[in-house]
Scaffold this motif. Sequence first.
Motif, short mmCIF file in Angstrom:
data_model
loop_
_atom_site.label_atom_id
_atom_site.label_comp_id
_atom_site.label_asym_id
_atom_site.label_seq_id
_atom_site.Cartn_x
_atom_site.Cartn_y
_atom_site.Cartn_z
N GLU A 196 0.81 -1.21 0.00
CA GLU A 196 0.00 0.00 0.00
C GLU A 196 0.85 1.27 0.00
O GLU A 196 0.59 2.20 -0.76
CB GLU A 196 -0.92 0.02 1.23
N TYR A 197 1.84 1.33 0.88
CA TYR A 197 2.69 2.52 1.02
C TYR A 197 4.11 2.08 1.36
O TYR A 197 4.34 0.97 1.86
CB TYR A 197 2.20 3.42 2.17
N GLN A 198 5.03 2.98 1.10
CA GLN A 198 6.39 2.82 1.63
C GLN A 198 6.78 4.12 2.31
O GLN A 198 6.53 5.22 1.81
CB GLN A 198 7.39 2.45 0.54
N PHE A 199 7.37 3.99 3.49
CA PHE A 199 7.86 5.12 4.29
C PHE A 199 9.38 4.95 4.40
O PHE A 199 9.85 3.96 4.95
CB PHE A 199 7.24 5.13 5.68
N THR A 200 10.12 5.92 3.87
CA THR A 200 11.58 5.82 3.90
C THR A 200 12.16 6.87 4.85
O THR A 200 11.82 8.06 4.75
CB THR A 200 12.16 6.01 2.49
N PHE A 201 13.02 6.44 5.75
CA PHE A 201 13.57 7.30 6.80
C PHE A 201 15.07 7.52 6.59
O PHE A 201 15.80 6.58 6.27
CB PHE A 201 13.34 6.67 8.17
N ASP A 202 15.50 8.76 6.79
CA ASP A 202 16.92 9.07 6.81
C ASP A 202 17.41 8.75 8.22
O ASP A 202 17.09 9.45 9.19
CB ASP A 202 17.12 10.56 6.49
N VAL A 203 18.17 7.68 8.35
CA VAL A 203 18.56 7.16 9.67
C VAL A 203 19.99 7.54 10.05
O VAL A 203 20.55 6.97 10.98
CB VAL A 203 18.37 5.64 9.74
N ARG A 204 20.56 8.49 9.34
CA ARG A 204 21.95 8.85 9.65
C ARG A 204 22.07 9.53 11.01
O ARG A 204 23.11 9.41 11.67
CB ARG A 204 22.51 9.74 8.54
N LYS A 205 21.03 10.25 11.45
CA LYS A 205 21.08 10.91 12.76
C LYS A 205 20.32 10.12 13.83
O LYS A 205 20.59 10.26 15.02
CB LYS A 205 20.52 12.33 12.65
N ASP A 206 19.33 9.37 13.40
CA ASP A 206 18.53 8.58 14.34
C ASP A 206 18.30 7.21 13.73
O ASP A 206 17.40 7.00 12.91
CB ASP A 206 17.19 9.29 14.60
N GLY A 207 19.12 6.25 14.13
CA GLY A 207 19.08 4.92 13.53
C GLY A 207 17.86 4.10 13.90
O GLY A 207 17.62 3.06 13.29
N GLY A 208 17.06 4.55 14.87
CA GLY A 208 15.92 3.74 15.30
C GLY A 208 14.58 4.20 14.76
O GLY A 208 13.54 3.62 15.12
N MET A 209 14.56 5.22 13.90
CA MET A 209 13.28 5.78 13.44
C MET A 209 12.42 4.74 12.73
O MET A 209 11.22 4.60 13.01
CB MET A 209 13.52 6.97 12.52
N ALA A 210 12.99 4.04 11.78
CA ALA A 210 12.21 3.09 10.99
C ALA A 210 11.62 2.00 11.87
O ALA A 210 10.45 1.63 11.72
CB ALA A 210 13.09 2.48 9.90
N LYS A 211 12.39 1.50 12.80
CA LYS A 211 11.90 0.42 13.67
C LYS A 211 10.81 0.92 14.60
O LYS A 211 9.83 0.20 14.87
CB LYS A 211 13.07 -0.19 14.46
N ARG A 212 10.94 2.17 15.12
CA ARG A 212 9.89 2.71 16.00
C ARG A 212 8.58 2.89 15.23
O ARG A 212 7.50 2.62 15.74
CB ARG A 212 10.34 4.05 16.60
N PHE A 213 8.70 3.34 14.00
CA PHE A 213 7.52 3.51 13.16
C PHE A 213 6.85 2.16 12.91
O PHE A 213 5.63 2.00 13.06
CB PHE A 213 7.90 4.17 11.84
N ALA A 214 7.65 1.17 12.53
CA ALA A 214 7.11 -0.17 12.25
C ALA A 214 6.45 -0.76 13.49
O ALA A 214 5.38 -1.39 13.40
CB ALA A 214 8.22 -1.08 11.74
N ASN A 215 7.06 -0.57 14.65
CA ASN A 215 6.48 -1.10 15.89
C ASN A 215 5.15 -0.45 16.21
O ASN A 215 4.21 -1.12 16.66
CB ASN A 215 7.45 -0.90 17.05
N ALA A 216 5.05 0.86 15.99
CA ALA A 216 3.79 1.56 16.25
C ALA A 216 2.68 1.03 15.35
O ALA A 216 1.55 0.81 15.79
CB ALA A 216 3.97 3.06 16.05
N VAL A 217 3.00 0.81 14.07
CA VAL A 217 2.01 0.28 13.13
C VAL A 217 1.59 -1.12 13.54
O VAL A 217 0.41 -1.48 13.50
CB VAL A 217 2.55 0.29 11.69
N GLN A 218 2.55 -1.94 13.94
CA GLN A 218 2.23 -3.31 14.35
C GLN A 218 1.33 -3.32 15.59
O GLN A 218 0.45 -4.17 15.72
CB GLN A 218 3.52 -4.09 14.60
#
Length: 275
Positions: free
Chosen positions: A213-235
């Motif tokens: 449905e969607y893809q969310f792409t995160f720039d993780v150079r300053k915050d390496g945990g953004m993508a995982k926090r987002f995925a956990n919230a959705v789950q």
Amino acid sequence: MDLATPAPIVGPATVENAPLVEPATVTPVQPKHPATAEPATHVEPATAEPAMMDTDQLIKQQPSHGSTIPCMPCQHSHAYHPTNGVATNGASVNTLRGGRGADFEGYCGILRAAAKHSLIQLLGNCCMKERDFVAYGEVRRFALLKDTFCFVFEDEDGTSPLYAIPMSNLSAVVEDESDPHPSSNTISPSGVSHGPVGAYETVLLFKDGNKLEYQFTFDVRKDGGMAKRFANAVQNYNKNGEGQHQGGGLQTASAIHAKNVFASKAKYQPEDPNE
């Protein structure tokens, strides 16, 4: 001979003493009543309500690749390009956070699912290792997750979401950079080649297990945990169901408000090219 009459004899001049006059005095004026000052009436500061505009009246345009001309979602377009001027009172980022705050918030590149490739295209891309590239800056938005809804803003200072996405029926998977999904796009700084390895992480959102449905792409150079926090919230949304945030089922005023804003903004999602 006639002679003039002699002048009469006049006595010596004398000066009469001036009469004694009492010294002048000024009697101070006595006020009739003591002076009092009434406090000024409190006046609320003037505020200017943002102009309301019917989003349905805004012009739809198809931007060329790399174009910066703002527009609305286009036919077969999976990236949303906003038109300035759309405002909804009470739907700013800060208002939607409410007293409890958001379940997740941050900048990311957001794309609707790309059109499905034919079998020949899939085989060709697999053999040639070809990918569609999109510049991160072109699709960069501010995402705020609140009570199973994702509100997408142009930036953190936005006064109203561009659109809203229901999240309770979506599953989140962090994409393997070395083995990307065949229907996803590669988001990079320039949009013409890969960026630094490990600089970006993409979360893929699937409906019914396998429909991207969607893809969310995160720039993780300053915050390496953004993508995982987002995925956990959705789950967590997926487990709890619609209207249930990750803290439980309590319906606060801000949660009810978020649901109302979602109801008015869900229709402005980018069109699904596969429907």
